[in-house]
Design an enzyme around this catalytic site. Structure first.
Site, PDB file in Angstrom:
ATOM      1  N   HIS A 165     -30.175  27.583  43.438  1.00  0.00           N
ATOM      2  CA  HIS A 165     -30.428  29.028  43.341  1.00  0.00           C
ATOM      3  C   HIS A 165     -31.783  29.236  42.658  1.00  0.00           C
ATOM      4  O   HIS A 165     -31.870  29.739  41.535  1.00  0.00           O
ATOM      5  CB  HIS A 165     -29.303  29.691  42.549  1.00  0.00           C
ATOM      6  CG  HIS A 165     -29.207  31.178  42.712  1.00  0.00           C
ATOM      7  ND1 HIS A 165     -30.046  31.913  43.544  1.00  0.00           N
ATOM      8  CD2 HIS A 165     -28.369  32.092  42.131  1.00  0.00           C
ATOM      9  CE1 HIS A 165     -29.709  33.186  43.473  1.00  0.00           C
ATOM     10  NE2 HIS A 165     -28.710  33.326  42.632  1.00  0.00           N
TER      11      HIS A 165
ATOM     12  N   GLN B  22     -32.979  32.660  41.058  1.00  0.00           N
ATOM     13  CA  GLN B  22     -32.310  32.979  39.792  1.00  0.00           C
ATOM     14  C   GLN B  22     -33.032  32.322  38.622  1.00  0.00           C
ATOM     15  O   GLN B  22     -33.250  32.944  37.573  1.00  0.00           O
ATOM     16  CB  GLN B  22     -30.850  32.483  39.837  1.00  0.00           C
ATOM     17  CG  GLN B  22     -30.077  32.784  38.586  1.00  0.00           C
ATOM     18  CD  GLN B  22     -29.888  34.277  38.374  1.00  0.00           C
ATOM     19  OE1 GLN B  22     -29.412  34.967  39.253  1.00  0.00           O
ATOM     20  NE2 GLN B  22     -30.265  34.790  37.212  1.00  0.00           N
TER      21      GLN B  22
ATOM     22  N   ARG C 123     -34.722  39.547  38.140  1.00  0.00           N
ATOM     23  CA  ARG C 123     -34.649  39.106  39.535  1.00  0.00           C
ATOM     24  C   ARG C 123     -35.687  39.877  40.364  1.00  0.00           C
ATOM     25  O   ARG C 123     -36.379  39.330  41.204  1.00  0.00           O
ATOM     26  CB  ARG C 123     -33.242  39.352  40.110  1.00  0.00           C
ATOM     27  CG  ARG C 123     -32.156  38.474  39.520  1.00  0.00           C
ATOM     28  CD  ARG C 123     -32.358  36.993  39.846  1.00  0.00           C
ATOM     29  NE  ARG C 123     -32.421  36.748  41.274  1.00  0.00           N
ATOM     30  CZ  ARG C 123     -31.361  36.592  42.071  1.00  0.00           C
ATOM     31  NH1 ARG C 123     -30.138  36.638  41.572  1.00  0.00           N
ATOM     32  NH2 ARG C 123     -31.501  36.342  43.368  1.00  0.00           N
TER      33      ARG C 123
END
Ligand code: CP
Ligand code: NVA
Length: 305
Positions: A131, A134, A288
């Site tokens: 990810h 992230q 984000r």
């Protein structure tokens, strides 16, 4: 394909490029806009979701619009992907319509196949294995709260999952030490740790007390990730790894608590910690947007010289 600026995984990118992307996101957050007011005007990003999302979807949609661009969102169930159209053909077709593609999918092989056949940049919005967006947001948040990354100690406590893998990828690039405390059966791949350390990383698998001792940053994630089938076994193995007031007390007094969210409150983290003064989870969620603006500008425009 080689000169396309994909954002696939942190271990595939240079420390310098990653640092420049983070800086770009921070500059955008500060309202300085190095590429001008609407640098992505006329550009479209496709968002493919084969798994649920709140933050990733909204932050990419809002980020593209703030940069002057547009998005089109596809869910597996409501598109031909769900009926078995190949990733390769999806990549070829979408490349005729849009200027970049973000995908959240199951196995990393699908992300790589998309990047192989797309003629536009591909961004990893989470796979079962990693990810990276992230972790870019997490690193931005840590820098904001601690003023640096180099020389800090991070403790990852809980499941050795996709998010922890991207932290391991990031460790040799940014100079922080990473201790992982994960139960047997839920530990990250040893080869991954060895690769990070061969590249100069300071990553080790250890017990919870050692991980927390002297930690500047404590990170956890849900115990049952999207697609995990063994929920009962996971809950049993991971219960001793809960972050609560007594575990937080084992780290530095000014340690920050992080979680990519969504949280399963009072499982991996108690309310008193996630809502407490050391928690930065909502700054982390907001970042984000800002970190991904750096990623989008890198993929579409490259880095400012
Ligand atoms: N942290 C994160 O990726 O959240 P979503 O699943 O809501 O996108
Ligand atoms: N590890 C979690 C992260 C969610 C953003 C999952 O994959 O479900």
């Amino acid at each position: 394909m080689t000169d396309i600026r994909h954002f696939l995984d942190l271990d595939k990118m240079s420390a310098e490029t990653l640092s420049d992307i983070l800086d770009l996101g921070s500059v955008e957050k500060a309202g300085k806009a190095p590429f001008g007011d609407k640098p992505l005007a006329g550009k479209t990003l496709a968002l493919i979701f084969e798994k649920p999302s709140t933050r990733t979807r909204v932050s990419f949609e809002v980020g593209m619009r703030q940069l002057g661009g547009d998005v089109v969102t596809l869910d597996a169930e409501s598109s031909q992907i769900g009926r078995g159209e190949s990733i390769a053909d999806t990549a070829r077709v979408l490349s005729r319509f849009v200027d970049a593609i973000m995908i959240r999918t199951t196995d990393e092989s699908k992300l790589l196949e998309l990047a192989q056949y797309a003629t536009v940049p591909v961004i990893n919005g989470l796979t079962d294995q990693s990810h990276p967006c992230q972790i870019m947001a997490d690193l931005m948040t840590i820098k904001e709260h601690k003023g640096r990354l180099d020389g800090l100690k991070f403790a990852w406590v809980g499941d050795g999952n996709n998010v922890s893998t991207s932290f391991i990828h990031a460790a040799p690039k940014f100079g922080f030490a990473l201790d992982l405390a994960c139960p047997v059966g839920y530990r990250p791949n040893q080869g991954l740790i060895e690769t990070a350390n061969a590249e100069g990383g300071k990553v080790r698998l250890t017990d919870m007390d050692s991980a927390l001792d002297g930690a500047d940053v404590i990170v956890t994630d849900c115990w049952v990730s999207m697609g995990d089938k063994d929920a009962d076994a996971r809950m049993e193995a991971l219960t001793p790894y809960q972050i609560n007031a007594s575990t937080m007390a084992k780290a530095k007094p000014d340690a920050i608590f992080m979680h990519c969210l969504p949280a399963h409150r009072n499982e991996e983290v108690t309310d008193e910690v996630i809502d407490g003064p050391q928690s930065v989870v909502f700054d982390e969620a907001e970042n984000r947007l800002h970190a991904q603006k750096g990623v989008l500008l890198y993929c579409f425009n490259g880095l400012p010289s």
